[in-house]
Design an enzyme around this catalytic site. Structure first.
Site, PDB file in Angstrom:
ATOM      1  N   LYS A  67       0.897  -1.038   0.071  1.00 39.64           N
ATOM      2  CA  LYS A  67      -0.024   0.118   0.013  1.00 39.64           C
ATOM      3  C   LYS A  67       0.733   1.252   0.005  1.00 39.64           C
ATOM      4  CE  LYS A  67      -3.847  -2.403   2.535  1.00 39.64           C
ATOM      5  NZ  LYS A  67      -4.238  -2.690   3.786  1.00 39.64           N
ATOM      6  N   TYR A 191      -5.992  -5.487  -6.728  1.00 41.91           N
ATOM      7  CA  TYR A 191      -5.465  -5.452  -5.338  1.00 41.91           C
ATOM      8  C   TYR A 191      -4.872  -6.487  -4.543  1.00 41.91           C
ATOM      9  CZ  TYR A 191      -6.142  -4.993  -0.183  1.00 41.91           C
ATOM     10  OH  TYR A 191      -5.632  -4.988   1.192  1.00 41.91           O
TER      11      TYR A 191
HETATM   12  N1  GLN Z   1      -4.141  -8.850   1.357  1.00 39.80           N
HETATM   13  C1  GLN Z   1      -4.617  -8.667   2.596  1.00 39.80           C
HETATM   14  C2  GLN Z   1      -6.146  -8.100   2.971  1.00 39.80           C
HETATM   15  O1  GLN Z   1      -6.677  -7.494   2.127  1.00 39.80           O
HETATM   16  C3  GLN Z   1      -3.737  -7.590   3.287  1.00 39.80           C
HETATM   17  C4  GLN Z   1      -4.159  -7.120   4.681  1.00 39.80           C
HETATM   18  C5  GLN Z   1      -2.675  -6.733   5.298  1.00 39.80           C
HETATM   19  O2  GLN Z   1      -1.796  -6.933   4.936  1.00 39.80           O
HETATM   20  N2  GLN Z   1      -2.912  -5.999   6.560  1.00 39.80           N
HETATM   21  O3  GLN Z   1      -6.638  -8.653   3.879  1.00 39.80           O
END
Ligand code: GLN
Length: 304
Positions: A67, A191
């Site tokens: 992110k 995503y």
């Molecule tokens: N791909 C994971 C999700 O969307 C990422 C969450 C994370 O790393 N905190 O749940």
């Protein structure tokens, strides 16, 4: 340099003996089978020196650490327009919470909780097919890390596509509030793939160098935007554990449920740490402890 290397090795040895390693994320089935006994740490200093200890050449799923990179891409592409669609406040809630989103009319609190990151990915999809977005994303990671050998783990992406019901709920809620411009399954496909990128600790520390803002680091974003990303990492990078991370470590960091954490010492260092066991907030248990040890020993803190 020799001191830092010895320090990393001492930390890796301490972590190898740690009794409480946290729990591996099991809501993504492909991540549930990762061996929790692994640990790695890597540091890139502003002068180009690199040190590492533990399993620093083992690839892991970067998950939400991604992110930071998509936020950097979105700020580079869209600039401050992005802030009309996503806020800049800590949420005080779990990374995948849906409560606030309904209450706050589809504007996620910040770009690091899932809802906010899904909006950022949606913004990056504008004018692009999901495949083009992924190509651009991988190019960004490879450029930042100066390493072409960075890829997406398709099995992890598929695993999350099959079980990511809560992310679908978030995406539909965003869509209902007109804050998602593409179909939820397209955005989530992109995503889940971005989260499923794999890197070693060495690669992740290198990829984070541009966030140090040091003269020798690759210049991928303006200094003003780099400062802002660091501010968000400090206030929101560990979800409802962000205050505790700031208290214990005093540095901006971004965690992921794969057990990785990217930590920035502005103008001095980029650090990547990885241990798959998570604490109650979904942040790496030993990763946090290791960074706490290293920051204290090096006197690295943004608070002096
Ligand atoms: N791909 C994971 C999700 O969307 C990422 C969450 C994370 O790393 N905190 O749940």
């Amino acid at each position: 340099m020799a001191d830092l290397q010895a320090r990393l090795e001492a930390i890796a040895a301490e972590m190898a003996a740690a009794p409480d390693r946290g729990r591996v994320a099991d809501y993504i089935p492909e991540l549930a089978c990762i061996d929790p006994d692994q640990f790695a740490i890597a540091v890139c200093l502003a002068d180009g020196t690199e040190c590492a200890a533990g399993d620093a050449d083992t690839r892991f799923s970067i998950q939400s650490v991604s992110k930071v990179f998509t936020l950097a891409m979105a700020l580079g592409r869209l600039g401050d327009q992005l802030w009309s669609r996503v806020g800049r406040e800590p949420s005080g809630l779990a990374f995948n919470s849906i409560l606030q989103l309904e209450h706050e009319r589809g504007i996620p609190r910040n770009p690091f909780i899932n809802a906010g990151a899904i909006v950022v990915t949606d913004a990056l999809l504008s004018g692009h097919a999901p495949r083009e977005f992924l190509g651009e994303y991988l190019r960004f990671l490879r450029l930042a890390a100066d390493d072409e050998d960075i890829h997406v783990n398709e099995a992890v992406a598929r695993s999350e596509t099959e079980t990511g019901h809560r992310n679908f709920a978030l995406a539909y809620e965003l869509r209902a509030h007109d804050n998602l411009h593409h179909p939820p399954d397209h955005v989530l496909g992109a995503y889940f793939h971005q989260c499923a990128a794999e890197m070693t600790c060495r690669q992740l520390a290198r990829a984070g160098r541009f966030l140090m803002g040091a003269a020798a680091a690759p210049r991928l974003l303006s200094p003003a935007r780099i400062r802002r990303i660091n501010a968000l990492m400090m206030t929101c990078g560990h979800y409802d554990g962000s205050g505790d991370f700031a208290f214990r470590v005093g540095l901006p960091g971004k965690s992921g449920v794969g057990g990785g954490i990217l930590v920035i010492v502005p103008e001095r260092a980029a650090i990547a740490v990885w241990s798959p066991g998570l604490n109650a907030q979904g942040n790496s248990q030993l990763g946090t402890l290791a960074i706490e040890r290293l920051a204290r020993a090096q006197h690295w803190s943004v608070f002096g």
